[in-house]
Structures are given as structure tokens and as C-alpha cells.
Design an enzyme around this catalytic site. Structure first.
Site, PDB file in Angstrom:
ATOM      1  N   CYS A 109      50.981 -69.559  87.129  1.00 30.09           N
ATOM      2  CA  CYS A 109      50.858 -68.124  87.370  1.00 30.09           C
ATOM      3  C   CYS A 109      52.142 -67.457  87.824  1.00 30.09           C
ATOM      4  O   CYS A 109      52.505 -66.385  87.345  1.00 30.09           O
ATOM      5  CB  CYS A 109      49.718 -67.848  88.341  1.00 30.09           C
ATOM      6  SG  CYS A 109      50.013 -68.348  90.049  1.00 30.09           S
ATOM      7  N   HIS A 139      47.341 -66.781  93.905  1.00 29.13           N
ATOM      8  CA  HIS A 139      47.454 -66.381  92.507  1.00 29.13           C
ATOM      9  C   HIS A 139      48.447 -65.234  92.439  1.00 29.13           C
ATOM     10  O   HIS A 139      48.471 -64.361  93.315  1.00 29.13           O
ATOM     11  CB  HIS A 139      46.104 -65.941  91.946  1.00 29.13           C
ATOM     12  CG  HIS A 139      46.167 -65.537  90.502  1.00 29.13           C
ATOM     13  ND1 HIS A 139      46.576 -66.407  89.520  1.00 29.13           N
ATOM     14  CD2 HIS A 139      45.896 -64.366  89.885  1.00 29.13           C
ATOM     15  CE1 HIS A 139      46.537 -65.775  88.349  1.00 29.13           C
ATOM     16  NE2 HIS A 139      46.137 -64.546  88.545  1.00 29.13           N
ATOM     17  N   ASP A 150      49.753 -62.135  90.282  1.00 28.12           N
ATOM     18  CA  ASP A 150      49.548 -61.221  89.153  1.00 28.12           C
ATOM     19  C   ASP A 150      50.866 -61.053  88.419  1.00 28.12           C
ATOM     20  O   ASP A 150      51.932 -61.202  89.009  1.00 28.12           O
ATOM     21  CB  ASP A 150      49.045 -59.879  89.669  1.00 28.12           C
ATOM     22  CG  ASP A 150      47.625 -59.986  90.204  1.00 28.12           C
ATOM     23  OD1 ASP A 150      46.940 -60.915  89.809  1.00 28.12           O
ATOM     24  OD2 ASP A 150      47.235 -59.151  91.025  1.00 28.12           O
TER      25      ASP A 150
END
Length: 658
Positions: free
Chosen positions: A271, A327, A329
Site C-alpha cells: 500500500c 493502510h 491511501d
């Protein structure tokens, strides 16, 4: 009277500096929309421009099928002054054989590579230029009001990405390198390789006027799930046919590898790699961008805004939903309108629970604000709730602070404080109609996990199951307490510590602690480069039969990379840096490498040094030489890799003087 043109000077040195694109170089014209730029026509001997006598039109075109109605072509004549709403040009020099033109574009035209043609009955192509989004223009959709924000989110080529857990947040350096050689052309190529370009080139090139459209294309093209995108995602732990995601420290190498190999996808990314490359492309095209990490990030697979964990009686996770330790973005995890991409969605819509707005608002909302409920499935099929919480997801949402290396917590931009009246109102507005109160049984004992203060990679240490009995009766409990390797996306690996079916007596009003020893000999061979270990504690009361669960993820500390400059940093003069790292493991490290990179420092190259084998508690050392090519604040990024220890990052900010 036609002009006899000898040559056209696009004045790229002056224009690029004025348009904040000079870091791309000064050898070609790169400008931003909504701001005039100057070109100079040098006429042949005997030819002169005369106002009112010499007439011509200019034509700008972008894309293979330029059309006026699509905004990809414009034909315009000279006017007394330039316009702020349409393509226009005016003369800024007196009559003579040198003609200076001020050319201006509207702030909402498509970005991309343009041609400029002079038409005076016979067309003469003057040259090509690149037009970008303009965060300095108040009429441009990407406008940013503060100059310090533009310096950080558009012009800065280095940054920090946050990883780890809520208890141990670690900054990892990254070189975005959007102005390094070849980067802009690669980013424009990325737009041309997207499937929408092949399906309808006119609509795609016209759509490049809109930063929302462009960012969706970027999000889709950074992954290669359903197109000729840049990166292959891999969370398996097997990276033998590519590069381990944790090894990357810059976007430049990734994008060059993709472009230089006919757009063959690059192996591998996770990610933060996807997000960092997307940030590079966005900044290169003029879209302000920052990398944001969400700790405790929910992955809602069935779009019900709830994360439902299901365990069997042995404590095995048998659920589909997940909560990632962190996580980053804008990594796509699910399809959006049939394509693997994510967003963009207004930040205010997420905070206020307005989930009808485009794009992907329900999914992003769940990432930061989903409720979590945990059940145990008994052998007789009955579902027993162990716990439910509205406070497990979306913590310490982090990005690099503007103008410094501090962590900036922006959780308040995504959600109201957990448990507040506003947060619960948003929760209801977002249609959280679930049955948390109708299923299962409430727990009786207080259970939690405590850890040791020093948990370094290579060390042995204790973690503790803590059970507190606040009831009026003594309790007899069955204890299952185990540790297992876990990746940052929550996928479990091998067990590395276990206490099973131990009976614990907890007197009323008392607290009992149970240690679990984690030893390097048990976790060393299987721990991933994320260095994460998940601790799970399950307590089953004997009478009445009630279930309690606690879970905690720990991150083991890496050794630090020491970087020391040897000499005074000046532009175009050789500079050395001494780099060292101590092996913290009780065994040798094989195939040890240092990789060094810095925008404006290493000439776009990654400097790699094999330092061989490093014994236990011994130091790996490397003295690197490089020549800074530009002044100002630069960041030297260092990565250490070996057979048993990887994903070790270090960086040093350097002020380069004249």
C-alpha cells in the site's frame, strides 16, 4: 504582410522559473495553466512586425484527435491584452524584427503535451510545450492558498511515510523525485496508457481538464490489476521474481523500470508503495498531494460499514473482513465502477457521513469509522459475541507536517472524536443499522495484554495476559494466549508463542498476570519485513460460560542507520557520507547491501554497495560519495537489506549551498 520567421524562442528559462517548473530543467517549455508565458519570434533580415498590418493566428492542440468542442484545440488571434478565461495572445514588444508574445491559457483546459502553430495562411509549427495544473492560480480547481503548502505538496521531492501500529508509529523516508530526469514524460505516458485513452481518446484527453478525472486515472494505473499499470501487489511474502515491497525507497526507480520495459508491470508493491508512486505522479502533473496513513484501517468486504470478525473455539480467524494495522491511501482494495481504483472523495463527506457523494465514500468511510464486532462460533453452531466496539478503527491518521519532519495527526479532518455526540450522529447518518445489542452476551472479566518496554528485533522478551476480576465471585478460567507473525494487512503467519488450555484461578477483586516468552529462535525465521507480531488472548469462564478476547499487534524495533556527512555540502562539489548500522541479531547477516538515493544529490541513480557478511553485534559500514547538482534542502535516503534483516530505512536532510 506575412512574417518570415527565422526561429522561435520559448524562453523556457524565464517561463519555467515563473511557473515553478524549473526543477524539471530549463531546456524545454513547461508551464502551468491560467498563467501567461512569453515566447519570442526572431524574424529573418528584412521581415518586420507592423501593428495593424501583420496579422496571424495561433493554434494550440493536445492529443491525437484535437477538437475545438472538446477543449483540446483552440485557434485565437492577437488581442490588446491576454484573457483569463480563454486562450489568448498579445504583443509585448515594439515593432521590429523581434516579436515578443504573451500567451495565456484558461485555468480549466486539459493538461498534457501541446503543440503551438502560427497560421498566417500558411501554417508554421513553432514547437511543443507541456501544460500542467496550477496550484498558484486561484481559478484552477487545484489551487492552494498557502505558499508553504504548495512548497510541501507540489514542489517537495522527499517525504516521510508512516507505518507500524498505533503503539509504535515509525516514519520511513521516501524520495518522490517528481522533477528527476524523465519523470514528467513518464507521468504523461502513464495517462496515455490508461484503458480509457484506448477506448475513447477524445473523451480521455478532454477529461484531463478535471483533476478528479486525472486522479482516478492515476489511482487505476498505479496498480496493474486490470490494465497496463505500474505495480503488482503482493502480500504473500514470496518476492523471489521481483523486489520486496519494503526494499523500495523512491518512486523514480519504479517508474523508470515501468517505462523502460514497455510498460511491463513492476514486481512488487504494497500500500505505501502504491501511494508514494501516486503522490509522485500527482505532484509531477501539478496536483497537490500528500501520503496519509490510517492506523487500524478497516477493509469492509460486504459494504455494510461494519467489520465482523468470526473465530472458532480454537481461536482461529475464519472471517472475511479485516482491520489492517495500517493502510496508506489511495491504494485500491476493491473495484470502483468496475475498475480497481479508489476515490477521490471529499474529505468533508467522510467526516459528516455523507455517503451519496462520489467516489467510493462508503468504502473510505468504513476504513476510518467502521464499527467492529467479534463472535465465536461454537461447535454446536451457536454464535456468541465476545466484544463489540465503535472505537477500534481509524486512529492516528498521519502525514508529514508541512515544512518539517514532524508527524502531523489529521484524524480530526476525517472524523469527530471517538464516542462524541457528533461522531455518533455521523454514525447514524451513515446508516449504521446493525444488531450489536441483539446478539451474543456481554463479557464479565476485564482482559487485556501488556507488553515489555523494549522489544527489539533479535531480542527475547515477555508479553503478559492480564485478567482482572471485578465481580463478586472467584472465577475459574480457561486461557488461550498465543503470538503469531502477521503482515501489515492483517494476514496471519506462523505461530511463535503459545499457551493453550491453561486453567487460571482469579479471586474476586484481584488481578492475575500470565507471561508469554517470545524468543528470537521462535520468531526469527518467519517474521516478515514488517516486523509485526499479533498477540491474541482468549479467556473462557467456566461458570457461567462466557467468552472474552483481547488482541494487540506489536512491532519490533529496528536498529538505526547512522549517517554522518564528511565535508561541507556545496553544489557541484563531491561530498561523502559515512553510513553504519549495527547487526542486532544473535546470528550473522548475509548479503548485506546499502542503497542510497536522493533527488538532486545522486543524479537520479541509486548507489548500491555490497558490504558482505556482518557478524552478530558487528557494524555494517559504507562511505558513499556523491555530487549535489542543485542548491537548497535535499534528503539523502538510505536503505539496508540483508537475508535476515530488511526494510531498514534512514535519512538525512542536507542543506546544499552555492
Amino acid at each position: 504582410m506575412n512574417l518570415d520567421i527565422e526561429r522561435c524562442d520559448f524562453e523556457s528559462r524565464i517561463n519555467n522559473t515563473t511557473h515553478h517548473t524549473d526543477q524539471n530543467g530549463l531546456d524545454r517549455l513547461i508551464v502551468r495553466r491560467g498563467l501567461p508565458f512569453t515566447i519570442t519570434l526572431h524574424l529573418k533580415s528584412g521581415s518586420q512586425f507592423q501593428a495593424g498590418v501583420s496579422t496571424f493566428r495561433l493554434i494550440v492542440e493536445t492529443g491525437p484527435l484535437p477538437k475545438e468542442q472538446s477543449g483540446t484545440k483552440s485557434t485565437f488571434s492577437l488581442t490588446d491584452s491576454t484573457s483569463k478565461t480563454a486562450w489568448s495572445a498579445s504583443i509585448t514588444s515594439p515593432p521590429g524584427n523581434v516579436v515578443s508574445l504573451s500567451v495565456s491559457s484558461p485555468p480549466d483546459v486539459p493538461i498534457g503535451l501541446y503543440s503551438l502553430t502560427l497560421d498566417q495562411g500558411q501554417k508554421v509549427k513553432l514547437g511543443e510545450f507541456v501544460l500542467l495544473f496550477n496550484p498558484w492560480c486561484a481559478k484552477d480547481a487545484v489551487y492552494m492558498e498557502e505558499e508553504r503548502d504548495r512548497q510541501e505538496y507540489v514542489l517537495s521531492q522527499a517525504g516521510l511515510i508512516y507505518k507500524g501500529t498505533t503503539k509504535r508509529i515509525k516514519a520511513s523516508p521516501w524520495t518522490f523525485g517528481q522533477f528527476e530526469a524523465g519523470m514528467l514524460d513518464i507521468c504523461l505516458k502513464l495517462l496515455d496508457e490508461n484503458p480509457k485513452y484506448s477506448l475513447d481518446v477524445d473523451a480521455d484527453c478532454s477529461g484531463r481538464r478535471n483533476p478528479v478525472y486525472v486522479t482516478r486515472v492515476i489511482s487505476a494505473m498505479i496498480n496493474s490489476n486490470d490494465d497496463k499499470g505500474v505495480l503488482v501487489g503482493n502480500w504473500s511474502g514470496d518476492y523471489d521474481d521481483g523486489v520486496r515491497p519494503s526494499h523500495w525507497t523512491d518512486s523514480v526507480a519504479i517508474l523508470h523500470q515501468w517505462a523502460d520495459n514497455c510498460c511491463q508491470r513492476v514486481r512488487y508493491g504494497q500500500c505505501w508503495v502504491f501511494a508514494a508512486v501516486a503522490c509522485t505522479v500527482s505532484r509531477a502533473l501539478g496536483i497537490p498531494c500528500r501520503v496519509v496513513t490510517n492506523f487500524g484501517s478497516a477493509h469492509d468486504t460486504n459494504s455494510n460499514l461494519m467489520i465482523e470478525f468470526l473465530y472458532d473455539e480454537d481461536g482461529n480467524d475464519i472471517s472475511d473482513d479485516s482491520v489492517w494495522n495500517f493502510h496508506v491511501d489511495p491504494t485500491p482494495q476493491e473495484k470502483s465502477e468496475g475498475v480497481f481504483c479508489c476515490g477521490p472523495v471529499p474529505l468533508k463527506a467522510i467526516k459528516e457521513g455523507e455517503l451519496t457523494l462520489k467516489y467510493d465514500a462508503p468504502f473510505v468511510f468504513a476504513e476510518v469509522n467502521a464499527d467492529v464486532v467479534e463472535y465465536m462460533k461454537l461447535t454446536n453452531g451457536r454464535m456468541v459475541k465476545m466484544r463489540g466496539s465503535s472505537m477500534d478503527v481509524g486512529h492516528f491518521i498521519s502525514t508529514k507536517a508541512v515544512g518539517s519532519d514532524e508527524r502531523h495527526d489529521i484524524t480530526h479532518l476525517y472524523k469527530y472524536p471517538e464516542g462524541s455526540l457528533q461522531e455518533r450522529e455521523v454514525y447514524e447518518r451513515a446508516k449504521h443499522h446493525h444488531e450489536l445489542q441483539q446478539k451474543g452476551e456481554e463479557p464479565g472479566l476485564k482482559v487485556k495484554i501488556k507488553v515489555s518496554p523494549d522489544m527489539d528485533i533479535g531480542a527475547d522478551f515477555d508479553v503478559f495476559a492480564v485478567v482482572t476480576n471485578n465481580t463478586e465471585a472467584d472465577k475459574t478460567c480457561r486461557v488461550m494466549f498465543y503470538a503469531r507473525i502477521v503482515s501489515y494487512d492483517g494476514k496471519p503467519g506462523a505461530n511463535c508463542g503459545f499457551i493453550e488450555d491453561l486453567t487460571m484461578e482469579v479471586p474476586t477483586g484481584k488481578e492475575k498476570r500470565l507471561p508469554l516468552r517470545l524468543e528470537y529462535v521462535d520468531y526469527g525465521d518467519t517474521i516478515t519485513s514488517d516486523r509485526l507480531i499479533q498477540l491474541v488472548l482468549i479467556i473462557i469462564e467456566s461458570s457461567p460460560r462466557e467468552f472474552h478476547k483481547a488482541k494487540r499487534t506489536i512491532v519490533l524495533e529496528n536498529p538505526d542507520i547512522a549517517i554522518k556527512l564528511l565535508g561541507e555540502p556545496r553544489v557541484n562539489q563531491k561530498l561523502s557520507a559515512q553510513i553504519s548500522l549495527q547487526n542486532p541479531l544473535p546470528e550473522p547477516l548475509q548479503n548485506c547491501f546499502f542503497s542510497v538515493m536522493g533527488a538532486g544529490l545522486t543524479d537520479g541513480r541509486i548507489l548500491i554497495q555490497n558490504v558482505g557478511t556482518v557478524g552478530p553485534k558487528q557494524e555494517a559500514k559504507y562511505t558513499v560519495e556523491f555530487t549535489p547538482t542543485s542548491t537548497g534542502s535535499r534528503t539523502l535516503t538510505v536503505d539496508f537489506d540483508s537475508d535476515k534483516l530488511s526494510n531498514i530505512k534512514g535519512y538525512l536532510n542536507i542543506e546544499i549551498k552555492e
